[in-house]
Design a protein around this motif. Structure first.
Motif: not given
Length: 242
Positions: A39-61, A136-141
């Motif tokens: 479920x993306x709402x419960x297990x997502x790396x980031x969630x962006x609204x319209x026009x938003x931007x974000x910087x994030x870090x992720x391990x090898x996936x 969503x990081x599918x490997x984590x799911x």
């Protein structure tokens, strides 16, 4: 050979049916955890609204999926993913192996709009659309379902039951083909001996109605008689009359 194939076709078909039934039962048992983990709402790396931007870090996936709410059709991606150097990562479009996902409420439908493979490091995600965007990081799911007994049974039932069923179908077709090629035969008694004859052979030289002679049959022996009467020697009469 045909009888052996028929036996193995039955064994393979029955085994496949049992394994696929196990897979269906296992999927029914694990479906609540499966829906929650993806479920993306419960297990997502980031969630962006319209026009938003974000910087994030992720391990090898191995696989990261961007999703949007779906109203029955696949929405446009309308996003940009940049790496640390500012280079855009295009990813790939949704394929047949990337189905829509059902939320934990079993009503909300999320559609993959872009799939990114082999990510690792710092990234910047920009949402250019007018709807929410999930990453969503599918490997984590998938890792959340490791060790689940029912999930193992589901994989075993699907991965083994399907090919075994295919083998059973192929053997059944081979048996049916052999049966069609085999001519119909019946017994014919010819001069007391039993032979096999093809019912489709209309020009057979064997008499189909001939039966064995009876062991008690006797030949009717008829004697011929001389049609002329026997000649009687009357010389003695002349001697007597002297």
């Amino acid at each position: 050979m045909t009888e052996r194939r028929r036996r193995w076709a039955r064994i393979a078909t029955a085994s496949s049916a049992i394994l696929l039934l196990v897979a269906v039962v296992s999927l029914w048992q694990v479906s609540p955890e499966l829906l929650e983990s993806y479920d993306p709402e419960a297990n997502s790396l980031v969630k962006l609204g319209p026009g938003e931007s974000v910087t994030f870090a992720i391990e090898e996936s191995e696989m990261v999926t961007a999703l949007r709410l779906s109203d029955g059709e696949t929405p446009d991606s309308e996003l940009t993913l940049l790496d640390e150097e500012g280079s855009e990562i295009t990813g790939r479009e949704k394929g047949w192996s990337d189905p829509n996902r059902l939320g934990s409420d079993e009503k909300t439908i999320y559609s993959p709009v872009r799939i990114f493979e082999n990510l690792g490091g710092n990234y910047t995600l920009q949402n250019h659309g007018d709807t929410d965007l999930w990453l969503v990081d599918d490997e984590v799911s998938a890792d959340k379902l490791l060790g689940n007994f029912w999930m193992y049974l589901f994989y075993i039932g699907c991965c083994i039951g399907s090919p075994v069923g295919l083998v059973g179908v192929i053997l059944a077709i081979m048996v049916w083909t052999d049966k069609k090629k085999m001519p119909d035969q019946f017994l014919v008694i010819n001069n007391g001996s039993v032979i096999m004859d093809d019912v489709q052979n209309e020009n057979s030289d064997v008499e189909r109605s001939e039966v064995a002679p009876s062991p008690f049959w006797k030949e009717d022996v008829r004697t011929s008689e001389d049609p002329q009467d026997d000649v009687v020697d009357e010389t003695w009469k002349r001697w007597d009359e002297g």
